[in-house]
Design an enzyme around this catalytic site. Structure first.
Site, mmCIF file in Angstrom:
data_model
loop_
_atom_site.group_PDB
_atom_site.id
_atom_site.type_symbol
_atom_site.label_atom_id
_atom_site.label_comp_id
_atom_site.label_asym_id
_atom_site.label_seq_id
_atom_site.Cartn_x
_atom_site.Cartn_y
_atom_site.Cartn_z
ATOM 1 N N LYS A 13 -49.837 145.193 -47.410
ATOM 2 C CA LYS A 13 -48.735 145.713 -46.581
ATOM 3 C C LYS A 13 -49.261 146.744 -45.572
ATOM 4 O O LYS A 13 -48.867 146.743 -44.415
ATOM 5 C CB LYS A 13 -47.661 146.408 -47.449
ATOM 6 C CG LYS A 13 -46.979 145.511 -48.449
ATOM 7 C CD LYS A 13 -45.866 146.246 -49.187
ATOM 8 C CE LYS A 13 -46.334 147.389 -50.069
ATOM 9 N NZ LYS A 13 -47.128 147.001 -51.244
ATOM 10 N N ARG A 88 -38.357 150.423 -52.741
ATOM 11 C CA ARG A 88 -39.195 149.933 -53.831
ATOM 12 C C ARG A 88 -38.376 149.680 -55.094
ATOM 13 O O ARG A 88 -38.920 149.356 -56.130
ATOM 14 C CB ARG A 88 -40.265 150.975 -54.136
ATOM 15 C CG ARG A 88 -41.674 150.391 -54.136
ATOM 16 C CD ARG A 88 -42.634 151.545 -54.099
ATOM 17 N NE ARG A 88 -43.970 151.184 -54.388
ATOM 18 C CZ ARG A 88 -44.975 151.332 -53.534
ATOM 19 N NH1 ARG A 88 -44.763 151.767 -52.307
ATOM 20 N NH2 ARG A 88 -46.196 151.065 -53.913
ATOM 21 N N ARG A 127 -60.831 148.522 -52.927
ATOM 22 C CA ARG A 127 -60.266 149.112 -51.720
ATOM 23 C C ARG A 127 -60.901 150.470 -51.381
ATOM 24 O O ARG A 127 -61.077 151.318 -52.248
ATOM 25 C CB ARG A 127 -58.768 149.291 -51.965
ATOM 26 C CG ARG A 127 -57.981 149.699 -50.786
ATOM 27 C CD ARG A 127 -56.575 149.252 -50.942
ATOM 28 N NE ARG A 127 -55.800 150.064 -51.866
ATOM 29 C CZ ARG A 127 -54.475 149.991 -51.944
ATOM 30 N NH1 ARG A 127 -53.822 149.153 -51.173
ATOM 31 N NH2 ARG A 127 -53.829 150.740 -52.788
ATOM 32 N N ARG A 160 -58.885 155.499 -53.486
ATOM 33 C CA ARG A 160 -57.657 156.197 -53.881
ATOM 34 C C ARG A 160 -57.680 156.506 -55.369
ATOM 35 O O ARG A 160 -58.107 155.680 -56.161
ATOM 36 C CB ARG A 160 -56.437 155.323 -53.540
ATOM 37 C CG ARG A 160 -55.953 155.550 -52.121
ATOM 38 C CD ARG A 160 -54.879 154.606 -51.733
ATOM 39 N NE ARG A 160 -53.823 154.439 -52.712
ATOM 40 C CZ ARG A 160 -52.695 153.754 -52.481
ATOM 41 N NH1 ARG A 160 -52.517 153.190 -51.303
ATOM 42 N NH2 ARG A 160 -51.774 153.626 -53.400
ATOM 43 N N ARG A 171 -49.098 150.358 -62.049
ATOM 44 C CA ARG A 171 -48.389 150.107 -60.781
ATOM 45 C C ARG A 171 -47.886 148.665 -60.713
ATOM 46 O O ARG A 171 -46.807 148.401 -60.194
ATOM 47 C CB ARG A 171 -49.317 150.416 -59.592
ATOM 48 C CG ARG A 171 -49.491 151.917 -59.403
ATOM 49 C CD ARG A 171 -50.707 152.262 -58.586
ATOM 50 N NE ARG A 171 -50.678 151.749 -57.249
ATOM 51 C CZ ARG A 171 -51.772 151.476 -56.528
ATOM 52 N NH1 ARG A 171 -52.962 151.656 -57.040
ATOM 53 N NH2 ARG A 171 -51.643 151.031 -55.305
HETATM 54 P P1 AMP Z 1 -48.555 152.939 -51.947
HETATM 55 O O1 AMP Z 1 -49.489 153.644 -51.033
HETATM 56 O O2 AMP Z 1 -47.484 152.202 -51.229
HETATM 57 O O3 AMP Z 1 -49.296 152.051 -52.935
HETATM 58 O O4 AMP Z 1 -47.808 154.063 -52.819
HETATM 59 C C1 AMP Z 1 -48.551 154.940 -53.655
HETATM 60 C C2 AMP Z 1 -47.636 155.630 -54.637
HETATM 61 O O5 AMP Z 1 -46.646 156.405 -53.934
HETATM 62 C C3 AMP Z 1 -46.832 154.729 -55.551
HETATM 63 O O6 AMP Z 1 -47.558 154.288 -56.676
HETATM 64 C C4 AMP Z 1 -45.672 155.651 -55.938
HETATM 65 O O7 AMP Z 1 -46.080 156.611 -56.890
HETATM 66 C C5 AMP Z 1 -45.415 156.392 -54.630
HETATM 67 N N1 AMP Z 1 -44.421 155.672 -53.792
HETATM 68 C C6 AMP Z 1 -44.644 154.993 -52.640
HETATM 69 N N2 AMP Z 1 -43.506 154.473 -52.149
HETATM 70 C C7 AMP Z 1 -42.519 154.830 -53.011
HETATM 71 C C8 AMP Z 1 -41.114 154.594 -53.078
HETATM 72 N N3 AMP Z 1 -40.461 153.880 -52.150
HETATM 73 N N4 AMP Z 1 -40.426 155.119 -54.124
HETATM 74 C C9 AMP Z 1 -41.039 155.861 -55.053
HETATM 75 N N5 AMP Z 1 -42.362 156.103 -55.071
HETATM 76 C C10 AMP Z 1 -43.106 155.606 -54.061
#
Ligand code: AMP
Length: 214
Positions: A13, A88, A127, A160, A171
């Site tokens: 994404k 999400r 990654r 990360r 996750r």
């Molecule tokens: P990402 O970079 O999209 O993989 O997001 C990393 C982390 O941020 C996730 O594992 C969640 O802990 C938090 N996060 C990202 N987007 C959301 C969301 N819409 N709602 C809640 N937590 C989020």
């Protein structure tokens, strides 16, 4: 144009969202990036979000909903926005619909990116991200020219903290339980499309372009 991009962690994404939003001249709003910036700045929200993120859990709805509402009505989102990683879960999707109504906005495309669990695991564990510009690399599929250094800006690359095997499996579980119900929520909408994201980067991008040019 306003777009929602959703799918499991590691599906691409971020990579595709950056490229697509730049080509459409709209702002890329990646919830994970917004949260990581808040953590780095040690804001109250960042301090609250950090423990959830480190554990691979979703940050509290009220925090992310507030954050996204501020961003979609900001000046740089007037030409449009691409939401990456929000909503999400179904509660966030309902909140998004309410805030869109409130501000007289609408979503033109909801795009679901799909890939197998094996592909996701392989992508996530390899990654690498630039600490300066955020550009993404992969140890095997798209390695940087110089190890540990960003090709674009020479910034240093990092893995990360939530891309460890243990947090990745958490996750993916959270995705299956909380995010995948969005398929039912959006699946019958005329704005909904599904894109196979297991192909190479350029092929996936071409599929996304086809959707937004429909
Ligand atoms: P990402 O970079 O999209 O993989 O997001 C990393 C982390 O941020 C996730 O594992 C969640 O802990 C938090 N996060 C990202 N987007 C959301 C969301 N819409 N709602 C809640 N937590 C989020």
């Amino acid at each position: 144009m306003n777009i929602v991009l959703f799918g499991p962690p590691g599906v691409g994404k971020g990579t595709q969202g950056v490229r697509l939003s730049a080509s459409l001249g709209i702002v890329h709003l990646a919830m994970g990036d917004l949260l990581r910036a808040a953590v780095a700045e040690k804001t109250t929200l960042g301090l609250e979000a950090k423990a959830f993120m480190d554990a691979g859990k979703l940050v509290t709805d009220s925090l992310v909903i507030g954050l996204i509402e501020e961003r979609i009505i900001a000046d740089d989102a007037k030409a449009g926005f691409l939401l990456d990683g929000f909503p999400r879960n179904v509660a966030q999707a309902i909140a998004l619909n309410e805030m869109l109504d409130k501000h007289g906005l609408k979503i033109d495309h909801v795009i679901f990116m799909d890939a197998s669990k094996d592909a996701l695991l392989e992508r996530l564990t390899g990654r690498l991200t630039c600490s300066a510009c955020g550009f993404g690399f992969h140890r095997h599929y798209s390695p940087p020219k110089i190890e540990g250094q960003c090709d674009k800006c020479d910034g240093s690359l990092y893995q990360r903290t939530d891309d460890t095997e243990e947090v990745i499996s958490q996750r993916l579980e959270v995705y299956a339980e909380q995010t995948s119900p969005l398929l039912d929520f959006y699946g019958d909408d005329k704005e909904f499309s599904k894109v196979d994201a297991e192909a190479g980067m350029d092929e996936v991008y071409a599929s996304l372009e086809r959707v937004v040019k429909e």
